[in-house]
Write an enzyme that holds these catalytic residues in place. Structure first.
Site, PDB file in Angstrom:
ATOM      1  N   ASP A 115      59.306 -35.063  -5.063  1.00  0.00           N
ATOM      2  CA  ASP A 115      58.914 -36.347  -5.649  1.00  0.00           C
ATOM      3  C   ASP A 115      60.177 -37.207  -5.761  1.00  0.00           C
ATOM      4  O   ASP A 115      60.933 -37.112  -6.732  1.00  0.00           O
ATOM      5  CB  ASP A 115      58.278 -36.138  -7.023  1.00  0.00           C
ATOM      6  CG  ASP A 115      57.707 -37.436  -7.590  1.00  0.00           C
ATOM      7  OD1 ASP A 115      57.964 -38.505  -6.991  1.00  0.00           O
ATOM      8  OD2 ASP A 115      57.009 -37.366  -8.608  1.00  0.00           O
ATOM      9  N   ARG A 119      59.536 -50.059   3.806  1.00  0.00           N
ATOM     10  CA  ARG A 119      59.937 -51.470   3.791  1.00  0.00           C
ATOM     11  C   ARG A 119      61.356 -51.590   3.249  1.00  0.00           C
ATOM     12  O   ARG A 119      61.816 -50.745   2.465  1.00  0.00           O
ATOM     13  CB  ARG A 119      58.984 -52.285   2.913  1.00  0.00           C
ATOM     14  CG  ARG A 119      57.573 -52.399   3.451  1.00  0.00           C
ATOM     15  CD  ARG A 119      56.836 -53.543   2.788  1.00  0.00           C
ATOM     16  NE  ARG A 119      55.397 -53.340   2.793  1.00  0.00           N
ATOM     17  CZ  ARG A 119      54.507 -54.265   2.426  1.00  0.00           C
ATOM     18  NH1 ARG A 119      54.937 -55.447   2.009  1.00  0.00           N
ATOM     19  NH2 ARG A 119      53.226 -54.007   2.443  1.00  0.00           N
ATOM     20  N   ARG A 150      65.740 -48.604  -4.210  1.00  0.00           N
ATOM     21  CA  ARG A 150      65.157 -48.493  -5.548  1.00  0.00           C
ATOM     22  C   ARG A 150      64.978 -47.037  -5.967  1.00  0.00           C
ATOM     23  O   ARG A 150      65.021 -46.715  -7.161  1.00  0.00           O
ATOM     24  CB  ARG A 150      63.810 -49.222  -5.598  1.00  0.00           C
ATOM     25  CG  ARG A 150      63.924 -50.732  -5.494  1.00  0.00           C
ATOM     26  CD  ARG A 150      62.636 -51.424  -5.900  1.00  0.00           C
ATOM     27  NE  ARG A 150      61.540 -51.138  -4.995  1.00  0.00           N
ATOM     28  CZ  ARG A 150      61.293 -51.829  -3.874  1.00  0.00           C
ATOM     29  NH1 ARG A 150      62.085 -52.834  -3.521  1.00  0.00           N
ATOM     30  NH2 ARG A 150      60.258 -51.528  -3.121  1.00  0.00           N
ATOM     31  N   GLY A 165      52.689 -55.117   8.351  1.00  0.00           N
ATOM     32  CA  GLY A 165      52.346 -55.340   9.745  1.00  0.00           C
ATOM     33  C   GLY A 165      52.041 -54.030  10.434  1.00  0.00           C
ATOM     34  O   GLY A 165      52.303 -52.952   9.902  1.00  0.00           O
ATOM     35  N   HIS A 166      51.486 -54.136  11.635  1.00  0.00           N
ATOM     36  CA  HIS A 166      51.230 -52.967  12.464  1.00  0.00           C
ATOM     37  C   HIS A 166      51.609 -53.303  13.897  1.00  0.00           C
ATOM     38  O   HIS A 166      51.949 -54.441  14.226  1.00  0.00           O
ATOM     39  CB  HIS A 166      49.769 -52.526  12.360  1.00  0.00           C
ATOM     40  CG  HIS A 166      49.438 -51.827  11.071  1.00  0.00           C
ATOM     41  ND1 HIS A 166      49.960 -50.603  10.741  1.00  0.00           N
ATOM     42  CD2 HIS A 166      48.654 -52.208  10.021  1.00  0.00           C
ATOM     43  CE1 HIS A 166      49.513 -50.236   9.551  1.00  0.00           C
ATOM     44  NE2 HIS A 166      48.719 -51.198   9.088  1.00  0.00           N
ATOM     45  N   ASP A 167      51.527 -52.281  14.742  1.00  0.00           N
ATOM     46  CA  ASP A 167      51.918 -52.403  16.141  1.00  0.00           C
ATOM     47  C   ASP A 167      51.438 -53.709  16.770  1.00  0.00           C
ATOM     48  O   ASP A 167      52.208 -54.438  17.411  1.00  0.00           O
ATOM     49  CB  ASP A 167      51.346 -51.202  16.903  1.00  0.00           C
ATOM     50  CG  ASP A 167      51.657 -51.204  18.385  1.00  0.00           C
ATOM     51  OD1 ASP A 167      51.142 -52.085  19.106  1.00  0.00           O
ATOM     52  OD2 ASP A 167      52.400 -50.319  18.843  1.00  0.00           O
ATOM     53  N   ILE A 168      50.159 -54.036  16.610  1.00  0.00           N
ATOM     54  CA  ILE A 168      49.588 -55.207  17.269  1.00  0.00           C
ATOM     55  C   ILE A 168      50.283 -56.490  16.820  1.00  0.00           C
ATOM     56  O   ILE A 168      50.449 -57.433  17.613  1.00  0.00           O
ATOM     57  CB  ILE A 168      48.064 -55.270  17.024  1.00  0.00           C
ATOM     58  CG1 ILE A 168      47.406 -56.280  17.970  1.00  0.00           C
ATOM     59  CG2 ILE A 168      47.758 -55.580  15.562  1.00  0.00           C
ATOM     60  CD1 ILE A 168      45.884 -56.215  17.935  1.00  0.00           C
ATOM     61  N   ASN A 169      50.724 -56.545  15.554  1.00  0.00           N
ATOM     62  CA  ASN A 169      51.425 -57.721  15.044  1.00  0.00           C
ATOM     63  C   ASN A 169      52.824 -57.824  15.627  1.00  0.00           C
ATOM     64  O   ASN A 169      53.275 -58.906  16.012  1.00  0.00           O
ATOM     65  CB  ASN A 169      51.514 -57.671  13.529  1.00  0.00           C
ATOM     66  CG  ASN A 169      50.182 -57.402  12.862  1.00  0.00           C
ATOM     67  OD1 ASN A 169      50.024 -56.399  12.169  1.00  0.00           O
ATOM     68  ND2 ASN A 169      49.202 -58.255  13.063  1.00  0.00           N
ATOM     69  N   TYR A 170      53.499 -56.683  15.735  1.00  0.00           N
ATOM     70  CA  TYR A 170      54.877 -56.684  16.226  1.00  0.00           C
ATOM     71  C   TYR A 170      54.938 -57.050  17.711  1.00  0.00           C
ATOM     72  O   TYR A 170      55.786 -57.836  18.126  1.00  0.00           O
ATOM     73  CB  TYR A 170      55.530 -55.323  15.988  1.00  0.00           C
ATOM     74  CG  TYR A 170      55.414 -54.840  14.565  1.00  0.00           C
ATOM     75  CD1 TYR A 170      55.624 -55.706  13.490  1.00  0.00           C
ATOM     76  CD2 TYR A 170      55.075 -53.524  14.277  1.00  0.00           C
ATOM     77  CE1 TYR A 170      55.499 -55.264  12.186  1.00  0.00           C
ATOM     78  CE2 TYR A 170      54.956 -53.072  12.971  1.00  0.00           C
ATOM     79  CZ  TYR A 170      55.167 -53.952  11.927  1.00  0.00           C
ATOM     80  OH  TYR A 170      55.041 -53.521  10.628  1.00  0.00           O
ATOM     81  N   ASP A 218      54.785 -48.941  18.229  1.00  0.00           N
ATOM     82  CA  ASP A 218      55.094 -47.761  17.432  1.00  0.00           C
ATOM     83  C   ASP A 218      56.012 -46.784  18.166  1.00  0.00           C
ATOM     84  O   ASP A 218      56.953 -46.252  17.575  1.00  0.00           O
ATOM     85  CB  ASP A 218      53.811 -47.027  17.047  1.00  0.00           C
ATOM     86  CG  ASP A 218      53.086 -47.691  15.888  1.00  0.00           C
ATOM     87  OD1 ASP A 218      53.667 -48.593  15.266  1.00  0.00           O
ATOM     88  OD2 ASP A 218      51.935 -47.309  15.610  1.00  0.00           O
TER      89      ASP A 218
END
Length: 374
Positions: free
Chosen positions: A60, A85, A91, A125-130, A156
């Site tokens: 953890d 991210r 953090r 975002g995902h692959d299609i966005n990139y 990816d």
């Protein structure tokens, strides 16, 4: 483990798709990769093949004790990889500054879609966005139709995980000279844009003038396309060079077809090729093309590919605990890679790994009792 990276120690903060794929490549090549999962976590895909060749530890990392365990792992490792991210690991207390303070020789690999900075860095975002923002999606597809995305292979894995693995290896090579670690910022948008270098060169040279589906390599010419056979399956034709096209004409028995040199003939030529391919099954055409340079190949499903004679002869796929996996690649003559081990259950090696970095048994028991480890 065996392979050219034998002896390399990697800590992987478990994530999805691109970072696990990059770490899978490192593990396939012989690296000792310890995957850090959250206690009680389960993979999105049961038995996810991307998790092969690893040991798994459940920590953890949101607790100070968990973060300290990761830092102890880092002290004895060469590489850490994370795919969160920007700002998340900072953090948690296991960001680049904290890790490099413990191990100045550490290579800290960061895998994201948008990169560590810029106006979209903190967005989802995902692959299609990139691939869309990288300029790789718009050219894909048929003329007159919408862009067509190639599942999540480009972003990816091609522009993501492989870019990450390459960046880590480059940083390791540089470390041999400087003795110092560094941060590798692997962004899928950057990687996918890099993959389009050839396309940009074609456009600059005036050799990619048309719109989607109207160019040499996107289905715009009849001798570089996919055609349906008599059984409803498909063959891929890639006879770009004249000498290969001559073989294709012989295989398809199209000696009277119009010249391919005049683009005005291409619509008729496409119809003639399509009609010819429709006269036999996919595998009949594959048999006729065997032993020629016609550049005609059967379009295989993933399951069929594993049993194709070429792939079986090369052992392109291997059996891993009863499941068929793509084999590690590339191949090495002096330091060959081993058949991968199956994915470990999350946390399966927790006690073993912690004992290996000097954590006493009593402390391991207390950490488990308090929920810090699983």
């Amino acid at each position: 483990m065996s392979g050219p990276l034998e002896g390399l120690r990697v800590v992987e903060l478990a994530g999805l798709a691109p970072a696990p794929f990059g770490c899978m490549v490192l593990a396939d090549l012989g690296a000792d990769v310890v995957q850090v999962h959250k206690p009680g976590s389960r993979p999105m895909i049961p038995g996810d093949f991307l998790g092969r060749n690893r040991r798994s530890i459940a920590i953890d990392t949101r607790t100070p004790q968990g973060a300290e365990l990761v830092l102890k792992l880092v002290e004895r490792s060469d590489v850490l990889v994370e795919g969160f991210r920007p700002g998340v690991t900072e953090r948690l207390g296991i960001g680049p500054a904290q890790c490099l303070a413990r191990n100045p020789r550490l290579i800290y690999g960061r895998m994201t879609g948008w990169g560590q900075d810029g106006p979209l860095a903190d967005r989802a975002g995902h692959d299609i966005n990139y691939i869309a923002v990288a300029g790789a999606l718009e050219p894909l597809g048929r003329a007159g139709g919408p862009p067509s995305f190639p599942i999540n292979l480009l972003g990816d894995f091609g522009g993501g995980g492989l870019l990450l693995a390459l960046g880590v290896l480059a940083a390791l090579y540089e470390r041999e000279r400087s003795g110092r670690g560094q941060v590798v910022d692997a962004a899928m948008v950057d990687g996918v844009a890099l993959l389009t270098t050839f396309l940009h060169g074609m456009r600059s040279a005036g050799l990619w003038r048309g719109g989607r589906g109207e160019n040499m390599l996107d289905g715009g010419v009849p001798f570089y396309d996919v055609y349906e056979a008599a059984d409803g399956r498909f063959v891929a034709v890639g006879a770009l060079e004249q000498k290969f096209y001559a073989d294709l004409v012989r295989v398809l028995d199209l000696a009277d077809a119009p010249s391919r040199d005049d683009p005005a003939n291409w619509p008729e030529l496409r119809e003639r090729i399509a009609a010819a391919v429709k006269t036999k099954t996919r595998d009949e055409w594959a048999d006729l093309a065997r032993g020629t340079d016609a550049c005609l190949a059967p379009v295989l499903s993933p399951d069929e590919a594993a049993n194709h004679p070429y792939n079986t002869a090369r052992n392109t796929f291997v059996d891993v605990a009863g499941a068929r996996h793509p084999a590690p690649a590339p191949r090495f003559d002096r330091t060959p890679t081993a058949v991968p081990s199956p994915p470990a259950e999350a946390g399966a090696n927790t006690a073993e790994v912690l004992a290996g970095i000097g954590v006493p048994d009593a402390e391991i028991m207390e950490l488990r009792r308090s929920g810090v480890i699983g």
